[in-house]
Design a protein around this motif. Structure first.
Motif, PDB file in Angstrom:
ATOM      1  N   THR A 173       0.832  -1.203   0.000  1.00 27.39           N
ATOM      2  CA  THR A 173       0.000   0.000   0.000  1.00 27.39           C
ATOM      3  C   THR A 173       0.865   1.252   0.000  1.00 27.39           C
ATOM      4  OG1 THR A 173      -0.174   0.015   2.411  1.00 27.39           O
ATOM      5  CG2 THR A 173      -1.919  -1.116   1.187  1.00 27.39           C
ATOM      6  N   PHE A 174       0.280   2.310  -0.490  1.00 25.75           N
ATOM      7  CA  PHE A 174       0.937   3.607  -0.609  1.00 25.75           C
ATOM      8  C   PHE A 174       0.008   4.676  -0.051  1.00 25.75           C
ATOM      9  CE2 PHE A 174       2.543   0.936  -3.956  1.00 25.75           C
ATOM     10  CZ  PHE A 174       3.886   1.265  -4.064  1.00 25.75           C
ATOM     11  N   ASP A 175       0.594   5.806   0.340  1.00 23.55           N
ATOM     12  CA  ASP A 175      -0.257   6.955   0.642  1.00 23.55           C
ATOM     13  C   ASP A 175      -0.635   7.583  -0.705  1.00 23.55           C
ATOM     14  OD1 ASP A 175       2.021   8.348  -0.163  1.00 23.55           O
ATOM     15  OD2 ASP A 175       2.465   9.129   1.828  1.00 23.55           O
ATOM     16  N   VAL A 233      -4.038   2.137  -2.467  1.00 20.49           N
ATOM     17  CA  VAL A 233      -3.837   3.298  -1.606  1.00 20.49           C
ATOM     18  C   VAL A 233      -4.413   2.968  -0.235  1.00 20.49           C
ATOM     19  CG1 VAL A 233      -4.533   5.694  -1.183  1.00 20.49           C
ATOM     20  CG2 VAL A 233      -3.916   4.969  -3.482  1.00 20.49           C
ATOM     21  N   LEU A 234      -3.700   3.332   0.814  1.00 16.42           N
ATOM     22  CA  LEU A 234      -4.219   3.190   2.172  1.00 16.42           C
ATOM     23  C   LEU A 234      -3.939   4.481   2.920  1.00 16.42           C
ATOM     24  CD1 LEU A 234      -5.462   1.508   4.478  1.00 16.42           C
ATOM     25  CD2 LEU A 234      -3.140   0.851   5.095  1.00 16.42           C
ATOM     26  N   SER A 235      -4.994   5.136   3.308  1.00 18.72           N
ATOM     27  CA  SER A 235      -4.870   6.318   4.145  1.00 18.72           C
ATOM     28  C   SER A 235      -4.927   5.840   5.593  1.00 18.72           C
ATOM     29  CB  SER A 235      -6.020   7.283   3.846  1.00 18.72           C
ATOM     30  OG  SER A 235      -5.926   8.409   4.662  1.00 18.72           O
ATOM     31  N   ILE A 236      -3.874   6.088   6.341  1.00 22.71           N
ATOM     32  CA  ILE A 236      -3.789   5.589   7.711  1.00 22.71           C
ATOM     33  C   ILE A 236      -4.714   6.405   8.601  1.00 22.71           C
ATOM     34  CG2 ILE A 236      -2.264   5.130   9.672  1.00 22.71           C
ATOM     35  CD1 ILE A 236      -1.716   3.399   7.212  1.00 22.71           C
ATOM     36  N   GLN A 237      -5.718   5.728   9.136  1.00 18.66           N
ATOM     37  CA  GLN A 237      -6.708   6.359  10.003  1.00 18.66           C
ATOM     38  C   GLN A 237      -6.484   5.924  11.448  1.00 18.66           C
ATOM     39  OE1 GLN A 237      -8.916   8.554   8.665  1.00 18.66           O
ATOM     40  NE2 GLN A 237      -7.972   8.179   6.686  1.00 18.66           N
ATOM     41  N   GLY A 294      -9.352  13.245  20.002  1.00 19.30           N
ATOM     42  CA  GLY A 294      -9.827  11.877  20.122  1.00 19.30           C
ATOM     43  C   GLY A 294     -10.128  11.169  18.820  1.00 19.30           C
ATOM     44  N   VAL A 295      -9.823  11.804  17.670  1.00 21.21           N
ATOM     45  CA  VAL A 295     -10.198  11.191  16.400  1.00 21.21           C
ATOM     46  C   VAL A 295      -9.067  11.044  15.385  1.00 21.21           C
ATOM     47  CG1 VAL A 295     -12.619  11.860  16.552  1.00 21.21           C
ATOM     48  CG2 VAL A 295     -10.988  13.400  15.455  1.00 21.21           C
ATOM     49  N   SER A 296      -7.954  11.718  15.582  1.00 23.08           N
ATOM     50  CA  SER A 296      -6.871  11.600  14.603  1.00 23.08           C
ATOM     51  C   SER A 296      -5.520  11.554  15.300  1.00 23.08           C
ATOM     52  CB  SER A 296      -6.914  12.754  13.594  1.00 23.08           C
ATOM     53  OG  SER A 296      -6.599  13.970  14.231  1.00 23.08           O
ATOM     54  N   VAL A 297      -4.589  10.883  14.655  1.00 18.24           N
ATOM     55  CA  VAL A 297      -3.231  10.764  15.163  1.00 18.24           C
ATOM     56  C   VAL A 297      -2.374  11.774  14.415  1.00 18.24           C
ATOM     57  CG1 VAL A 297      -1.245   9.237  15.384  1.00 18.24           C
ATOM     58  CG2 VAL A 297      -3.555   8.334  15.691  1.00 18.24           C
ATOM     59  N   ASP A 339       6.225   8.674   9.459  1.00 15.92           N
ATOM     60  CA  ASP A 339       6.283   7.751   8.327  1.00 15.92           C
ATOM     61  C   ASP A 339       6.441   6.302   8.774  1.00 15.92           C
ATOM     62  OD1 ASP A 339       6.033   9.846   6.515  1.00 15.92           O
ATOM     63  OD2 ASP A 339       8.191  10.140   6.378  1.00 15.92           O
ATOM     64  N   LEU A 340       7.360   6.040   9.704  1.00 17.45           N
ATOM     65  CA  LEU A 340       7.581   4.672  10.169  1.00 17.45           C
ATOM     66  C   LEU A 340       6.369   4.149  10.931  1.00 17.45           C
ATOM     67  CD1 LEU A 340      11.276   4.989  11.374  1.00 17.45           C
ATOM     68  CD2 LEU A 340      10.456   3.822   9.315  1.00 17.45           C
ATOM     69  N   SER A 341       5.820   4.969  11.805  1.00 17.00           N
ATOM     70  CA  SER A 341       4.656   4.523  12.578  1.00 17.00           C
ATOM     71  C   SER A 341       3.443   4.336  11.669  1.00 17.00           C
ATOM     72  CB  SER A 341       4.353   5.482  13.731  1.00 17.00           C
ATOM     73  OG  SER A 341       4.142   6.790  13.256  1.00 17.00           O
ATOM     74  N   ASP A 342       3.284   5.159  10.637  1.00 17.81           N
ATOM     75  CA  ASP A 342       2.218   4.943   9.657  1.00 17.81           C
ATOM     76  C   ASP A 342       2.402   3.593   8.967  1.00 17.81           C
ATOM     77  OD1 ASP A 342       0.776   7.279  10.024  1.00 17.81           O
ATOM     78  OD2 ASP A 342       1.415   8.216   8.142  1.00 17.81           O
ATOM     79  N   CYS A 343       3.639   3.288   8.614  1.00 20.78           N
ATOM     80  CA  CYS A 343       3.931   2.024   7.944  1.00 20.78           C
ATOM     81  C   CYS A 343       3.565   0.835   8.830  1.00 20.78           C
ATOM     82  CB  CYS A 343       5.406   1.978   7.564  1.00 20.78           C
ATOM     83  SG  CYS A 343       5.892   0.451   6.776  1.00 20.78           S
ATOM     84  N   VAL A 344       4.022   0.844  10.068  1.00 25.38           N
ATOM     85  CA  VAL A 344       3.746  -0.272  10.973  1.00 25.38           C
ATOM     86  C   VAL A 344       2.244  -0.353  11.276  1.00 25.38           C
ATOM     87  CG1 VAL A 344       4.201  -1.257  13.255  1.00 25.38           C
ATOM     88  CG2 VAL A 344       6.071  -0.232  11.943  1.00 25.38           C
ATOM     89  N   ALA A 345       1.605   0.789  11.463  1.00 21.81           N
ATOM     90  CA  ALA A 345       0.158   0.791  11.711  1.00 21.81           C
ATOM     91  C   ALA A 345      -0.591   0.194  10.519  1.00 21.81           C
ATOM     92  CB  ALA A 345      -0.339   2.209  12.010  1.00 21.81           C
ATOM     93  N   GLY A 346      -0.162   0.518   9.310  1.00 23.41           N
ATOM     94  CA  GLY A 346      -0.790  -0.045   8.118  1.00 23.41           C
ATOM     95  C   GLY A 346      -0.616  -1.549   8.037  1.00 23.41           C
ATOM     96  N   VAL A 347       0.576  -2.040   8.365  1.00 22.19           N
ATOM     97  CA  VAL A 347       0.825  -3.485   8.359  1.00 22.19           C
ATOM     98  C   VAL A 347      -0.055  -4.170   9.402  1.00 22.19           C
ATOM     99  CG1 VAL A 347       2.545  -5.268   8.872  1.00 22.19           C
ATOM    100  CG2 VAL A 347       3.160  -3.319   7.423  1.00 22.19           C
TER     101      VAL A 347
END
Length: 159
Positions: A32-34, A54-58, A94-97, A106-114
């Motif tokens: 996945t990509f942003d 595409v994956l938008s990290i929510q 309380g709704v977004s990181v 970037d790294l935390s988005d990647c791990v969260a997506g995985v």
């Protein structure tokens, strides 16, 4: 892959890196990509037999990662960049990181997506989404930004 003041990230090098792992026998379930400049890479990888999207990290992806870390279901090593990013993340309203100013996620988005994709793939029929994070993390009444979570420094086992 990291851009510098004199060189942009070369997307063809990123694609070749991914394809190299596929060519030497790694099973790549999904890539996945942003949204930033991703259409070309998605098309090329899809044409080469890789499920790309595409994956938008929510917040739900971060909640899944947080649950996996706290429950000891995520095996990770002591990557200082990842740990630093996670420790600096902020929960906004309380709704977004969000990341603090002059920081990255970037790294935390990647791990969260995985983590999100792993949890999603384990659900029966792969049609449901992982449960969403409910509740408030840290802070008191009227707090607009709070720390998302503290990542344990030691290696955790999947168990």
């Amino acid at each position: 892959f990291k851009a510098s003041p004199t060189r942009e990230i070369q997307f063809d090098e990123v694609r070749e890196f991914i394809l190299h792992f596929k060519n030497v026998g790694f099973h790549i379930e999904k890539c996945t990509f942003d949204h930033f400049n991703s259409i070309d890479s998605i098309q090329i990888l899809t044409n080469r037999g890789i499920n790309a999207d595409v994956l938008s990290i929510q917040m739900s992806a971060y909640a899944t990662m947080k649950d996996m870390i706290y429950q000891g279901r995520l095996d990770y090593y002591n990557h200082k960049g990842f740990l630093k990013e996670c420790q600096r993340l902020e929960l906004k309203k309380g709704v977004s990181v969000e990341k603090p100013r002059n920081s990255t996620k970037d790294l935390s988005d990647c791990v969260a997506g995985v983590c999100y994709h792993m949890a999603e793939s384990l659900l029966p029929g792969n049609k449901k989404r992982p449960r969403r994070f409910e509740g408030r993390v840290g802070g008191g009444v009227g707090t607009r930004r709070t720390s998302l979570f503290t990542v344990p420094q030691e290696r955790k086992s999947i168990g």
